[in-house]
Design a protein around this motif. Structure first.
Motif, short mmCIF file in Angstrom:
data_model
loop_
_atom_site.label_atom_id
_atom_site.label_comp_id
_atom_site.label_asym_id
_atom_site.label_seq_id
_atom_site.Cartn_x
_atom_site.Cartn_y
_atom_site.Cartn_z
N GLU A 131 -2.47 3.40 6.25
CA GLU A 131 -1.16 3.58 6.88
C GLU A 131 -0.21 2.44 6.51
O GLU A 131 0.94 2.67 6.16
CB GLU A 131 -1.31 3.64 8.40
CG GLU A 131 0.02 3.62 9.15
CD GLU A 131 0.91 4.81 8.82
OE1 GLU A 131 2.14 4.65 8.87
OE2 GLU A 131 0.39 5.90 8.52
N LEU A 132 -0.70 1.19 6.57
CA LEU A 132 0.20 0.05 6.41
C LEU A 132 0.83 0.00 5.03
O LEU A 132 1.96 -0.51 4.87
CB LEU A 132 -0.57 -1.25 6.68
CG LEU A 132 0.28 -2.54 6.67
CD1 LEU A 132 1.26 -2.54 7.83
CD2 LEU A 132 -0.62 -3.77 6.73
N HIS A 133 0.15 0.51 4.00
CA HIS A 133 0.61 0.31 2.62
C HIS A 133 2.02 0.83 2.39
O HIS A 133 2.76 0.32 1.56
CB HIS A 133 -0.36 0.99 1.63
CG HIS A 133 -0.07 2.44 1.40
ND1 HIS A 133 -0.51 3.45 2.24
CD2 HIS A 133 0.65 3.06 0.42
CE1 HIS A 133 -0.09 4.61 1.79
NE2 HIS A 133 0.61 4.41 0.69
N ARG A 134 2.41 1.86 3.14
CA ARG A 134 3.73 2.47 2.91
C ARG A 134 4.87 1.60 3.44
O ARG A 134 6.04 1.87 3.17
CB ARG A 134 3.77 3.86 3.54
CG ARG A 134 3.76 3.89 5.03
CD ARG A 134 3.49 5.29 5.59
NE ARG A 134 2.08 5.63 5.52
CZ ARG A 134 1.62 6.78 5.04
NH1 ARG A 134 2.44 7.69 4.57
NH2 ARG A 134 0.32 7.02 5.04
N HIS A 135 4.52 0.56 4.21
CA HIS A 135 5.54 -0.28 4.83
C HIS A 135 5.66 -1.67 4.21
O HIS A 135 6.53 -2.45 4.61
CB HIS A 135 5.24 -0.44 6.33
CG HIS A 135 5.06 0.86 7.05
ND1 HIS A 135 6.09 1.74 7.25
CD2 HIS A 135 3.94 1.43 7.58
CE1 HIS A 135 5.64 2.80 7.91
NE2 HIS A 135 4.34 2.64 8.11
N ILE A 136 4.78 -2.01 3.26
CA ILE A 136 4.75 -3.38 2.74
C ILE A 136 4.97 -3.39 1.23
O ILE A 136 4.97 -2.37 0.57
CB ILE A 136 3.41 -4.08 3.09
CG1 ILE A 136 2.23 -3.38 2.41
CG2 ILE A 136 3.23 -4.14 4.60
CD1 ILE A 136 0.89 -4.09 2.63
N GLY A 137 5.18 -4.59 0.68
CA GLY A 137 5.40 -4.78 -0.74
C GLY A 137 5.87 -6.20 -0.98
O GLY A 137 6.40 -6.85 -0.06
N GLU A 138 5.73 -6.71 -2.20
CA GLU A 138 6.03 -8.12 -2.44
C GLU A 138 7.50 -8.46 -2.24
O GLU A 138 7.85 -9.63 -2.02
CB GLU A 138 5.59 -8.53 -3.85
CG GLU A 138 6.27 -7.79 -4.98
CD GLU A 138 5.72 -8.21 -6.34
OE1 GLU A 138 4.96 -9.20 -6.39
OE2 GLU A 138 6.04 -7.55 -7.34
#
Length: 448
Positions: free
Chosen positions: A154-161
């Protein structure tokens, strides 16, 4: 409680109304607002633009379910959180906490503190925080892996460098970061090293990241003592906790000549008048995930006290490095009676407001966590720098950069406190310095 500036009372009332039952978040907001009266007298534009109201409302709050299967094949269910609080200075940056106590109010308090802490580092990073009420204690590696994979799904869609960069916190160490990063890579098909910090040294991590919060805490104390013509040599130190922060605060304090005599965990504390045997403590806590009582069983010079308060142990320097609100007014009164020189918060908000007042009224130097423990996020930002340039720095170079950043934070706190009429007040200095930097960026970027 200290009185609030007239313009801030309705702001705080609104925070309570809009965030019912979130006591830790209310406490963190109040602690900052109490420092801002002198700022508003000089900078009325902050009131006109409703900067403080906007700053107290997160830009984004994400809550999600985390289903996973335990080793017996039973489906378990936890709740995940990510609060992306403020990105005026850069991508959201802040750790993930896995602990049964985690709920939205805890995550918001931590995220709010992170805004100002990150600003104090001078690095281009915003504030955020996240986690889950999952308890990794007593779980197998396979169970922790399955939970982390579900959490990241789930979290991956909300984060990024360039968006939001989580790291570790309580319950989230190198093992958990590895599982989280592996799942992020698998889902996104990208080796985006800068999306998480606290990674292993062989796959994008930074030297000193493990040590940084504890080392930075002691570097700040060193600067505070030096400003008063003293040093750490021979000083008697008591440190609550026995996790990552406490262990590496012990290591750096001992390296600088201090005598660390006590540490603790949730069950009790140990006192070792011969000085904490750091290698034995590391073996027990990091090697076996054991308890401090195991240390006393193996070390003849140590005694173990079940329950009780570690602040009963006399000290020159007290470093609360465990968890929020662990040091109350009664404990603070004991520190005053012991003539403790300085209390510096290695953990996030470990001192209650009443305790902080007792310490300051009793002449104890009190340094807040948003300044003292900023070394962790500062080194995370250094890890992000190395990832962006595909570079890797030596331990010595990275530690030197950490020392310089902590010295700069200490100087900013003192200079800001002087500028706003509260000389020597690290709480006011940290709050005002962090606030004005973020507030000016918000003013420049319009009503967003």
């Amino acid at each position: 409680m200290a009185a609030l500036h007239d313009a801030l009372t309705p702001v705080f009332d609104e925070v309570i109304q809009r965030n019912p039952g979130e006591a830790e978040f209310h406490q963190a907001v109040r602690e900052v607002l109490e420092s801002l009266g002198p700022v508003l007298a000089k900078r009325p534009e902050y009131v006109d633009a409703e900067i403080i109201r906007r700053l107290c409302e997160p830009e984004r709050q994400i809550i999600f379910r985390v289903p996973w299967t335990d080793d017996a094949g039973r489906v378990q269910l936890n709740r995940g959180f990510r609060v992306e609080f403020n990105s005026a200075l850069g991508p959201y940056k802040g750790g993930l906490r896995f602990h049964p106590s985690v709920y939205l109010g805890i995550v918001k308090f931590l995220g709010f503190e992170q805004i100002f802490k990150n600003a104090l580092t001078g690095m281009p990073i915003g504030g955020g925080k996240g986690g889950s009420d999952f308890d990794p204690k007593g779980r197998s590696d396979a169970e922790v892996m399955r939970f982390c994979q579900s959490f990241m799904t789930e979290l991956h869609r909300h984060i990024g460098e360039h968006t939001d960069v989580p790291a570790g916190d309580i319950g989230v160490g190198g093992r958990e970061i590895g599982y989280l990063f592996g799942q992020y890579r698998r889902i996104t098909n990208r080796h985006e090293s800068g999306v998480l910090t606290g990674k292993g040294l062989t796959w994008g991590g930074s030297q000193v990241r493990t040590e940084s919060t504890g080392y930075g805490t002691v570097f700040f104390v060193k600067e505070a003592l030096a400003a008063r013509g003293q040093d750490l040599e021979g000083k008697r130190v008591v440190i609550s906790g026995s996790g990552n922060v406490a262990i590496y605060a012990t290591e750096k304090a001992q390296a600088l000549g201090a005598h660390v005599v006590a540490c603790s965990d949730s069950a009790g504390y140990i006192v070792d008048e011969a000085g904490i045997d750091l290698e034995l403590l590391k073996e027990i806590k990091n090697g076996h995930r054991g308890r401090v009582s195991d240390y006393a069983d193996r070390r003849g010079s140590a005694i173990y006290v079940a329950g009780g308060s570690i602040w009963d142990v006399p000290s020159d320097i007290a470093l609360p490095c465990a968890t929020q609100n662990e040091l109350d007014a009664d404990a603070a009164a004991k520190l005053v009676a012991h003539r403790t020189l300085i209390v510096a918060e290695g953990a996030n908000m470990p001192t209650t407001p009443d305790a902080a007042r007792v310490l300051r009224d009793g002449g104890v130097i009190f340094a807040p966590g948003k300044a003292v423990n900023a070394g962790g996020v500062a080194t995370s930002a250094l890890e992000m720098q190395q990832n962006a340039s595909r570079d890797s720095w030596s331990f010595e170079h990275t530690e030197q950069r950490l020392s310089e950043i902590m010295s700069s934070i200490h100087q900013r706190c003192l200079e800001t406190a002087d500028e706003y009429g509260t000389p020597g007040d690290y709480v006011a200095g940290a709050n005002i310095a962090g606030f004005t930097q973020v507030a000016d960026a918000m003013l420049a970027q319009g009503v967003i």
